[in-house]
Design a protein around this motif. Sequence first.
Motif, PDB file in Angstrom:
ATOM      1  N   ARG A  21       0.858  -1.189   0.000  1.00  0.00           N
ATOM      2  CA  ARG A  21       0.000   0.000   0.000  1.00  0.00           C
ATOM      3  C   ARG A  21       0.893   1.238   0.000  1.00  0.00           C
ATOM      4  N   THR A  22       0.759   2.062  -1.043  1.00  0.00           N
ATOM      5  CA  THR A  22       1.553   3.271  -1.186  1.00  0.00           C
ATOM      6  C   THR A  22       0.619   4.456  -1.374  1.00  0.00           C
ATOM      7  N   HIS A  23       1.134   5.633  -1.087  1.00  0.00           N
ATOM      8  CA  HIS A  23       0.366   6.876  -1.213  1.00  0.00           C
ATOM      9  C   HIS A  23       0.862   7.648  -2.425  1.00  0.00           C
ATOM     10  N   GLU A  24      -0.088   8.082  -3.266  1.00  0.00           N
ATOM     11  CA  GLU A  24       0.249   8.806  -4.478  1.00  0.00           C
ATOM     12  C   GLU A  24      -0.607  10.065  -4.572  1.00  0.00           C
ATOM     13  N   ARG A  25      -0.034  11.094  -5.173  1.00  0.00           N
ATOM     14  CA  ARG A  25      -0.768  12.344  -5.383  1.00  0.00           C
ATOM     15  C   ARG A  25      -1.320  12.358  -6.807  1.00  0.00           C
ATOM     16  N   VAL A  26      -2.638  12.557  -6.939  1.00  0.00           N
ATOM     17  CA  VAL A  26      -3.295  12.596  -8.239  1.00  0.00           C
ATOM     18  C   VAL A  26      -3.261  14.020  -8.779  1.00  0.00           C
TER      19      VAL A  26
END
Length: 288
Positions: free
Chosen positions: A106-111
């Motif tokens: 699980r990773t966090h990405e900026r859209v």
Amino acid sequence: MDTQNPNVPAHAHTRVAGKKHPNRRHPHVGLVHDNTRHTTRFTVIGNHLAQHPELSLLAIGLSVHIQSLPAGSRIDIKSLAARFPEGTTRIAAGLRELEAHGYLRRTHERVPDGRIITRTTSCNQPGHSGADTPRPAPRRRTRQPGGKPLPALPRPACPAPALLQRATDLLAGLRRDDPRLLLSGCDTAHLAPGVAAWLERDVTPAAVRHALTTDLPPEPLHRPAALLAHRLTAQLPPPPPFGAPQAPPPPTRHPLQTCDGCDRAFRAPAPGHCRDCRSSRTELLEAA
């Protein structure tokens, strides 16, 4: 010729056949497979998952279900709890197990619109990827002399060397809080990724130290590393909430003022001269 030999038995004993021997186990005792080859709508699951020696049955079932879903499916805790009778607590624990053993990332990405989302990646074979990256060497589990190996720990999404060093320094300093928490180098190396996972979730070092050293049992700690590993896994906090980006403050609008030189109206925080009059006055001063 008609004299009988009393030492010869009247009838010869019949030998029991091997397959009918009463002590021989039945050849069909145990599991029997009645398999039919699948040609459509099937998912290939490795035995390393189906027969995993450390994963719970709930975690194995969750991984099988997730691997069978098409790309783009929602597999957050609320969606899985709505699909299965297990509650959110058990499902969250199962997802943490899969994440700790590499079956889930699980990773966090900026859209593009500025929001930060959580990207979940299912791995059907931990250590391999679609790019055929070389598989890392299996991590050797720390074993205490005469004891069980330490359990697997949550790992940070981005194990930067600086983050792991902060986690190592924190573990090395626990003995100042309680002398019983003196750890060996192997134990510290095993526990450091778990501490780094906490620090990565915006938990301060003081909060991590408080969670590991508060309410310790009064009796001697025979395996302090096992106790710390349990707390790091069972009390792992959720990722920090990500709020929407705030809009910039509106520009300040000053009140209207009357120029002391030309009576022109202009906006300024206090009375005085307008821009043209200030420029004229500056030119006159420079000429003088």
